[in-house]
Design a protein around this motif. Sequence first.
Motif, PDB file in Angstrom:
ATOM      1  N   THR A  26       0.823  -1.210   0.000  1.00  0.00           N
ATOM      2  CA  THR A  26       0.000   0.000   0.000  1.00  0.00           C
ATOM      3  C   THR A  26       0.856   1.259   0.000  1.00  0.00           C
ATOM      4  O   THR A  26       0.344   2.356  -0.207  1.00  0.00           O
ATOM      5  N   GLY A  27       2.132   1.097   0.236  1.00  0.00           N
ATOM      6  CA  GLY A  27       3.020   2.247   0.249  1.00  0.00           C
ATOM      7  C   GLY A  27       4.467   1.811   0.297  1.00  0.00           C
ATOM      8  O   GLY A  27       4.775   0.622   0.341  1.00  0.00           O
ATOM      9  N   GLN A  28       5.364   2.784   0.322  1.00  0.00           N
ATOM     10  CA  GLN A  28       6.789   2.489   0.292  1.00  0.00           C
ATOM     11  C   GLN A  28       7.230   1.678   1.512  1.00  0.00           C
ATOM     12  O   GLN A  28       8.013   0.726   1.381  1.00  0.00           O
ATOM     13  N   ALA A  29       6.744   2.057   2.689  1.00  0.00           N
ATOM     14  CA  ALA A  29       7.155   1.359   3.907  1.00  0.00           C
ATOM     15  C   ALA A  29       6.795  -0.117   3.843  1.00  0.00           C
ATOM     16  O   ALA A  29       7.586  -0.979   4.239  1.00  0.00           O
ATOM     17  N   GLU A  30       5.611  -0.422   3.341  1.00  0.00           N
ATOM     18  CA  GLU A  30       5.194  -1.821   3.226  1.00  0.00           C
ATOM     19  C   GLU A  30       6.022  -2.554   2.172  1.00  0.00           C
ATOM     20  O   GLU A  30       6.360  -3.728   2.338  1.00  0.00           O
ATOM     21  N   ALA A  31       6.362  -1.867   1.088  1.00  0.00           N
ATOM     22  CA  ALA A  31       7.209  -2.481   0.057  1.00  0.00           C
ATOM     23  C   ALA A  31       8.576  -2.832   0.638  1.00  0.00           C
ATOM     24  O   ALA A  31       9.125  -3.903   0.377  1.00  0.00           O
ATOM     25  N   PHE A  32       9.127  -1.913   1.425  1.00  0.00           N
ATOM     26  CA  PHE A  32      10.421  -2.161   2.056  1.00  0.00           C
ATOM     27  C   PHE A  32      10.355  -3.382   2.970  1.00  0.00           C
ATOM     28  O   PHE A  32      11.264  -4.208   2.995  1.00  0.00           O
ATOM     29  N   GLU A  33       9.267  -3.494   3.733  1.00  0.00           N
ATOM     30  CA  GLU A  33       9.124  -4.622   4.647  1.00  0.00           C
ATOM     31  C   GLU A  33       8.952  -5.927   3.875  1.00  0.00           C
ATOM     32  O   GLU A  33       9.516  -6.966   4.244  1.00  0.00           O
ATOM     33  N   GLN A  34       8.181  -5.901   2.797  1.00  0.00           N
ATOM     34  CA  GLN A  34       8.014  -7.096   1.969  1.00  0.00           C
ATOM     35  C   GLN A  34       9.360  -7.542   1.392  1.00  0.00           C
ATOM     36  O   GLN A  34       9.642  -8.742   1.321  1.00  0.00           O
ATOM     37  N   ALA A  35      10.181  -6.591   0.982  1.00  0.00           N
ATOM     38  CA  ALA A  35      11.496  -6.920   0.428  1.00  0.00           C
ATOM     39  C   ALA A  35      12.379  -7.563   1.493  1.00  0.00           C
ATOM     40  O   ALA A  35      13.075  -8.547   1.229  1.00  0.00           O
ATOM     41  N   ARG A  36      12.357  -7.009   2.711  1.00  0.00           N
ATOM     42  CA  ARG A  36      13.154  -7.576   3.802  1.00  0.00           C
ATOM     43  C   ARG A  36      12.745  -9.017   4.079  1.00  0.00           C
ATOM     44  O   ARG A  36      13.596  -9.905   4.237  1.00  0.00           O
ATOM     45  N   VAL A  37      11.437  -9.273   4.106  1.00  0.00           N
ATOM     46  CA  VAL A  37      10.929 -10.621   4.355  1.00  0.00           C
ATOM     47  C   VAL A  37      11.322 -11.562   3.212  1.00  0.00           C
ATOM     48  O   VAL A  37      11.715 -12.709   3.438  1.00  0.00           O
ATOM     49  N   ALA A  38      11.242 -11.078   1.974  1.00  0.00           N
ATOM     50  CA  ALA A  38      11.601 -11.901   0.816  1.00  0.00           C
ATOM     51  C   ALA A  38      13.077 -12.304   0.866  1.00  0.00           C
ATOM     52  O   ALA A  38      13.431 -13.446   0.573  1.00  0.00           O
ATOM     53  N   VAL A  39      13.938 -11.363   1.248  1.00  0.00           N
ATOM     54  CA  VAL A  39      15.369 -11.659   1.373  1.00  0.00           C
ATOM     55  C   VAL A  39      15.589 -12.682   2.475  1.00  0.00           C
ATOM     56  O   VAL A  39      16.334 -13.659   2.301  1.00  0.00           O
ATOM     57  N   ALA A  40      14.957 -12.478   3.625  1.00  0.00           N
ATOM     58  CA  ALA A  40      15.134 -13.392   4.757  1.00  0.00           C
ATOM     59  C   ALA A  40      14.687 -14.803   4.394  1.00  0.00           C
ATOM     60  O   ALA A  40      15.345 -15.797   4.733  1.00  0.00           O
TER      61      ALA A  40
END
Length: 211
Positions: free
Chosen positions: A17-31
Amino acid sequence: TMTAAAAAKEDAPVPPTGQAEAFEQARVAVARALDKKSKKQGKRKSSVKSFASATRLCVELPVADDSDGALVAMASATVGREGATEATCIFGRASAAALARATPGVEYEVVSIDEAWPPAMACERDGIIALVGVAAEDADKAARKSRAGEGRPIVAVNVEWEHDGDGGVNFDQMRTGEPTELEAFTNSFVVVYSFLPLSIQIGWGGDLEGA
């Protein structure tokens, strides 16, 4: 019991829904990708890691500009708080590295692409090495720093060199002759998260159209 279809639906990527959520999704995907890689390596008899077979992931994040502040925000989001103390972020600009060092709460090691970072320094930590906003003309410097940290997972964050994001599969099929070490390096990254104007991709190849 959850059906296979229900499980697949639950795991389906959801556009942020926004940049902050995109950043969190990316962190989870990397992990998740690192965890999957770790489990695969754990099943093998040999634990020897080579530079050629190192874990190399890529995330492409939405930012309004390529300012130093945006680079620092992407770096901090990608490594996350939990793994920050063992992580290293290598910035494509000295000014971004300077800002990161001056930013309160930054716990990861900060290195500029033009700074010396020999193996003796690189081996002091064992977490992610994030290549953040590195220009195409500096890909050779990124490769040298990645080699210095051999054995550590590499995550390219909004790097500027072109690659297919499939770990080099298409490159290997299309090339003629032996690739240079730099070509092999720049084409070795697997995109685990991408949210750009036209599409969202999360995981190992799943995609949805985005805003």
